[in-house]
Structures are given as structure tokens and as C-alpha cells.
Design a protein around this motif. Structure first.
Motif, PDB file in Angstrom:
ATOM      1  N   HIS A  65       0.845  -1.198   0.000  1.00  0.00           N
ATOM      2  CA  HIS A  65       0.000   0.000   0.000  1.00  0.00           C
ATOM      3  C   HIS A  65       0.877   1.244   0.000  1.00  0.00           C
ATOM      4  CE1 HIS A  65      -0.138   1.204   4.467  1.00  0.00           C
ATOM      5  NE2 HIS A  65       0.761   0.275   4.385  1.00  0.00           N
ATOM      6  N   TYR A  66       0.224   2.372  -0.001  1.00  0.00           N
ATOM      7  CA  TYR A  66       0.893   3.684  -0.087  1.00  0.00           C
ATOM      8  C   TYR A  66       0.698   4.326   1.279  1.00  0.00           C
ATOM      9  CZ  TYR A  66       1.506   8.444  -2.224  1.00  0.00           C
ATOM     10  OH  TYR A  66       1.892   9.721  -2.562  1.00  0.00           O
ATOM     11  N   PRO A  67       1.641   4.047   2.203  1.00  0.00           N
ATOM     12  CA  PRO A  67       1.391   4.385   3.607  1.00  0.00           C
ATOM     13  C   PRO A  67       0.966   5.834   3.847  1.00  0.00           C
ATOM     14  CG  PRO A  67       3.335   3.017   3.415  1.00  0.00           C
ATOM     15  CD  PRO A  67       2.933   3.383   2.007  1.00  0.00           C
ATOM     16  N   ALA A  68       1.576   6.774   3.131  1.00  0.00           N
ATOM     17  CA  ALA A  68       1.261   8.179   3.407  1.00  0.00           C
ATOM     18  C   ALA A  68      -0.154   8.545   2.965  1.00  0.00           C
ATOM     19  CB  ALA A  68       2.270   9.083   2.703  1.00  0.00           C
ATOM     20  N   MET A  69      -0.741   7.733   2.090  1.00  0.00           N
ATOM     21  CA  MET A  69      -2.050   8.083   1.520  1.00  0.00           C
ATOM     22  C   MET A  69      -3.180   7.186   2.001  1.00  0.00           C
ATOM     23  SD  MET A  69      -3.027   8.204  -2.540  1.00  0.00           S
ATOM     24  CE  MET A  69      -4.743   8.378  -3.077  1.00  0.00           C
ATOM     25  N   GLN A  99      -7.076   8.340   2.421  1.00  0.00           N
ATOM     26  CA  GLN A  99      -8.005   8.016   1.339  1.00  0.00           C
ATOM     27  C   GLN A  99      -9.202   7.226   1.876  1.00  0.00           C
ATOM     28  OE1 GLN A  99      -8.224   9.060  -1.638  1.00  0.00           O
ATOM     29  NE2 GLN A  99      -9.776   7.659  -2.455  1.00  0.00           N
ATOM     30  N   ALA A 123      -8.853   2.705  -3.041  1.00  0.00           N
ATOM     31  CA  ALA A 123      -7.875   2.868  -1.965  1.00  0.00           C
ATOM     32  C   ALA A 123      -6.565   2.235  -2.445  1.00  0.00           C
ATOM     33  CB  ALA A 123      -8.362   2.207  -0.678  1.00  0.00           C
ATOM     34  N   PRO A 124      -5.421   2.856  -2.100  1.00  0.00           N
ATOM     35  CA  PRO A 124      -4.152   2.452  -2.725  1.00  0.00           C
ATOM     36  C   PRO A 124      -3.535   1.187  -2.130  1.00  0.00           C
ATOM     37  CG  PRO A 124      -3.792   4.315  -1.274  1.00  0.00           C
ATOM     38  CD  PRO A 124      -5.271   4.052  -1.261  1.00  0.00           C
TER      39      PRO A 124
END
Lengths: 87, 148
Positions: free
Chosen positions: B50-54, B58, B118-119
Motif C-alpha cells: 500500500h501507499y502508507p502516506a495516503m 483516502q 484505496a491504494p
């Protein structure tokens, strides 16, 4: 001082390029995500493979999803990745 | 003020305790969805990136969309990342509302949007050594888009 753009790669984009991300000199507010992808594709074989089919890519600018024709504007973090597959 | 709880991490979760939290909010209806890693076709494991910062931000935006559509007393979302095996829990969405319609519809809305917006990215590993990234499915986008 030149502004930087942090680029992050996920999933098979990351694997083909061989890194999680990198910082580049900001190419300019009027440059679109798609135009930047075309520039990055010329950086080497892994990049060319990752970006061979731009229609398979998705993007987030400063942690918000954006279409590929979005302009970079004053964005500082661009993520490039395939369509998401969570849930 | 309604309960909103969003957790993204490697740890497993206990659906019963999450449901108990939602049951304690005073509404008449609690609905939930639990996603399980599906076995078969020689699947040994999957890894979720996943894209931890986002990711959490999101999911919070998706929850806000649900709260704008239905009168919810509470929402709990848990999404696991890392290495997961067939039979393991991967995602939980729970909703509480005064009545069943809002709880059920909001729960379906949330999982449809989580899957498509969701990323997260899944990579599957098979017994024969193959490892492939899961392709997004057009029908998942169509299912999400029915919400308008």
C-alpha cells in the motif's frame, strides 16, 4: 533553489524500475503527469518497460488520485502505480 | 459525533469485538463485511502493498462520503497489509445506524469503494513458483459506479 518533485512507485511499476522512488528537479507546473511519464520512460530499460502502456497507469499527486492529464502544478509528491486491487 | 475507526496494518483482527463496539453505539442496526483470502488455483500466499502516506487518508475520504449519504452512528474499517494466506481475514467493514437500510447500504458502498479507490495492490504467489500482480477488474469499477 530548484524545487524538487518526489516520485514514488508501487507494485509492478516499482519492480520494473527497480526502486521505490526518487527525487527529480521539478519539471514545471505546466507539465502534465502523462508528459512526465513520457520523460521518465526515456531514463532506461526498466522505465521503458514500466511506462510502455501509460493507459495501464494511475497516479496520485500529493496523495490525491488524479487523471494522467492533470498538471503537476505546485505538487511535491507524485505516485505512479497500476490500478488498485485492495479489499 | 459518530465513531470512525480506520486501521491499516499487518495484525489480524477480531470481528466479534469490532461488532460489539458498533452494537454499543445505541442504534438498531449493525452490518458488516469480512473479506477472506480465497484459496484455490494453487495459491500459497498473497502480499498486500500500500501507499502508507495516503492509505488512511483516502479511506477516511471514502468514509466521509458514506457519512454524507447515510445517517451512520459508527464506521469501522480494518485493512490488513503484508503477507496473507488462504483462509486469513484481509478486510473488515462495519457500520452502525438506527435502521438496517442505512447500515447495509453503507457497508456495501464502503467495500465497493475500498476495492477500487484505496491504494492497495495484491501480489499472488502460487505453488508452482509463479508470482503475479492481481489485475484490477472492470466489473469492480462497474459495481462501484452503481452508487453514482
Amino acid at each position: 533553489m530548484t524545487a524538487q518533485l518526489d516520485i514514488l512507485y508501487f507494485a509492478w511499476v516499482r519492480e520494473r524500475i527497480g526502486k521505490d522512488g526518487e527525487s527529480i528537479a521539478h519539471p514545471g507546473a505546466e507539465v502534465s503527469v502523462a508528459e512526465l511519464i513520457a520523460l521518465l520512460a526515456a531514463r532506461g530499460e526498466g522505465y521503458a518497460q514500466a511506462f510502455a502502456q501509460p493507459e495501464r497507469l494511475r497516479a496520485a499527486l500529493d496523495q490525491h488520485f488524479v487523471p494522467l492529464d492533470a498538471l503537476l502544478g505546485s505538487g511535491r509528491e507524485l505516485a505512479l502505480f497500476p490500478p488498485v486491487t485492495g479489499g | 459525533m459518530s465513531l470512525v475507526s480506520i486501521t491499516v496494518g499487518e495484525a489480524d483482527f477480531d470481528p466479534a469485538s469490532l461488532l460489539a463496539q458498533l452494537e454499543g453505539l445505541g442504534g438498531g442496526a449493525v452490518a458488516s463485511f469480512t473479506g477472506i483470502v480465497r484459496g484455490g488455483d494453487g495459491l500459497v500466499a498473497m502480499r498486500l502493498d500500500h501507499y502508507p502516506a495516503m492509505t488512511e487518508a483516502q479511506i477516511a475520504r471514502i468514509v466521509e462520503d458514506a457519512q454524507a449519504r447515510w445517517p451512520l452512528l459508527g464506521v469501522i474499517v480494518v485493512h490488513r497489509v503484508g503477507e496473507l494466506h488462504p483462509g486469513e481475514r484481509i478486510v473488515f467493514v462495519g457500520t452502525a445506524s438506527a435502521h438496517r437500510g442505512a447500515a447495509l447500504e453503507a457497508c456495501a458502498f464502503l467495500i465497493d469503494w475500498l476495492k477500487t479507490s484505496a491504494p492497495f495492490w495484491k501480489k499472488e504467489r502460487f505453488a508452482d513458483g509463479r508470482a503475479t500482480w492481481v489485475e484490477a477488474r472492470a466489473e469492480d469499477d462497474a459495481t462501484r459506479d452503481r452508487w453514482g
